[in-house]
Design a protein around this motif. Sequence first.
Motif, PDB file in Angstrom:
ATOM      1  N   ALA A 257       0.828  -1.215   0.000  1.00 48.55           N
ATOM      2  CA  ALA A 257       0.000   0.000   0.000  1.00 48.55           C
ATOM      3  C   ALA A 257       0.856   1.256   0.000  1.00 48.55           C
ATOM      4  O   ALA A 257       0.437   2.298  -0.506  1.00 48.55           O
ATOM      5  CB  ALA A 257      -0.918   0.003   1.212  1.00 48.55           C
ATOM      6  N   GLU A 258       2.062   1.170   0.549  1.00 50.46           N
ATOM      7  CA  GLU A 258       2.963   2.329   0.584  1.00 50.46           C
ATOM      8  C   GLU A 258       3.832   2.424  -0.660  1.00 50.46           C
ATOM      9  O   GLU A 258       4.681   3.310  -0.767  1.00 50.46           O
ATOM     10  CB  GLU A 258       3.867   2.245   1.817  1.00 50.46           C
ATOM     11  CG  GLU A 258       3.125   2.403   3.133  1.00 50.46           C
ATOM     12  CD  GLU A 258       4.069   2.397   4.314  1.00 50.46           C
ATOM     13  OE1 GLU A 258       4.889   1.461   4.427  1.00 50.46           O
ATOM     14  OE2 GLU A 258       4.019   3.336   5.116  1.00 50.46           O
ATOM     15  N   GLY A 259       3.652   1.470  -1.598  1.00 46.36           N
ATOM     16  CA  GLY A 259       4.454   1.485  -2.815  1.00 46.36           C
ATOM     17  C   GLY A 259       5.845   0.919  -2.637  1.00 46.36           C
ATOM     18  O   GLY A 259       6.708   1.089  -3.516  1.00 46.36           O
ATOM     19  N   ARG A 260       6.082   0.208  -1.530  1.00 44.35           N
ATOM     20  CA  ARG A 260       7.410  -0.376  -1.258  1.00 44.35           C
ATOM     21  C   ARG A 260       7.424  -1.817  -1.765  1.00 44.35           C
ATOM     22  O   ARG A 260       7.534  -2.768  -1.008  1.00 44.35           O
ATOM     23  CB  ARG A 260       7.713  -0.289   0.232  1.00 44.35           C
ATOM     24  CG  ARG A 260       7.768   1.143   0.740  1.00 44.35           C
ATOM     25  CD  ARG A 260       7.517   1.257   2.231  1.00 44.35           C
ATOM     26  NE  ARG A 260       8.512   0.549   3.030  1.00 44.35           N
ATOM     27  CZ  ARG A 260       8.426   0.427   4.350  1.00 44.35           C
ATOM     28  NH1 ARG A 260       7.407   0.962   5.002  1.00 44.35           N
ATOM     29  NH2 ARG A 260       9.354  -0.238   5.021  1.00 44.35           N
ATOM     30  N   SER A 261       7.312  -1.962  -3.084  1.00 45.62           N
ATOM     31  CA  SER A 261       7.139  -3.287  -3.685  1.00 45.62           C
ATOM     32  C   SER A 261       8.321  -4.214  -3.426  1.00 45.62           C
ATOM     33  O   SER A 261       8.134  -5.400  -3.133  1.00 45.62           O
ATOM     34  CB  SER A 261       6.917  -3.151  -5.192  1.00 45.62           C
ATOM     35  OG  SER A 261       5.784  -2.369  -5.455  1.00 45.62           O
TER      36      SER A 261
END
Length: 456
Positions: A257-261
């Motif tokens: 969700a935070e874009g920390r894939s």
Amino acid sequence: MGTRSAARAPYDDGIGRRVQRLRTEQGMTQRQLAEPEYTAAYISTLESGKVRPSETALRYLAGRLGVSPDELATGRPTGLATELRLRLTDARQLLGAGEAARAAEQLRELLPTAEENGLDEERADTLVALGDCALDLGELTEARDSFTAAERLLAQAPPPRRAAAVRGRAVSYLLAGELRYACYLLESAIDELSRGGLDDPDALVLLHSAAIAPYMDMGAYARAAQSAELALSLAPSVRDPELVARMHRGVARAMIAEGRSAEADASLSKAQELYRQLHIRTELAHCHWMRGYARAQDGDLASAETELRTARDMLAAQRAQLFTAQVDVELADVLRRLERREEAACLLAGTLDALGAGLGPERGAVHAAGAHRLLGIIAQEDGATEDAERHYCQALSLLEHSGAAGDLADICRLLGDLLRREGRIDAALDAYRTGLGHRSAPGTTTLGPAPAQPVF
């Protein structure tokens, strides 16, 4: 021959009856049992229940009667608790292998023995395991009852000891769509740990990891991130590898969700490796599910489909109905985005058939509503507005009593947009107002103060 006195105690003839029975079975007189350390009169008084033996006397009599002091004191066969623990471990292994029904059958066989022998700790752990089996099988009411019974048995135990039962009950509410109450249960348990100065790493990681999912579903992303970071910071202190794996799986969702894939992928890899080592197939399937979700978020739809199909096949083989339904909806959305709408619609129709007609908040309503929502979107994309409206209305009906306020508001928005495009402005406004009402209902989307942070 020396004599020793025994301390007076409240009337309790349980030990006395056992002494008399064992003595008689072995053909011993009271004098033969007593000598050389005690008198026949003392044995007679003990057997009548007028005194309770001291620890020294208990050990002496147990040695003479050929039993352990614990068996003589409690009436439990020697090693019974250990045997029950071993059988509980075997059932847990069955559950991990995806055999939830068989595991539950074995666990139910343990409960009467634990209850008859006053083994409340073993009984509570058996109930928690039964609750976990029921979660896998989609029996949410049964799961909740098991976890609640375990909490009652452990009412006087320290809060860390109750953490697994609380977490299980919260998950059962989460799956029924009662997101806020799931958060409330977990946050209350976390605060109880903090108030008592019991910042137990295992209990905190278990509770914070479980809180991530309802936080995310409610849109409380800051709280989800906070729980994820705290769980990660405590991971080095956690002793249970299964708990570490569960933590990594939960943390991955907050990272996505935070874009920390990349970090999410690393966490999922750690979780998968631990689950493989522990031979826990159900949780391994959840890792594939989460990885498919992450791939879909990144737009890698081909990889997302592969991961979600792997998760679906594993969960379906284990008859984990509710979890399979959740994966079906996500897989169908990926297929829709790949322009394979007919295939997606067939998958969703099969999901609804599998969930059956007897849907309610306690069994599958939230998941069926998700299927109807996506079927409505597919129908709308195909220009079948009547079918789309029907599916949206069915989703609303299913969610009405579930407490999933965010999902209800989203359906109302979709329905309102559809009606507005058709020029049915009054009906569209009614739909929007309904959605706003659910979003603004007290306690549906707002949470109280965040749980206290541990102090180490």
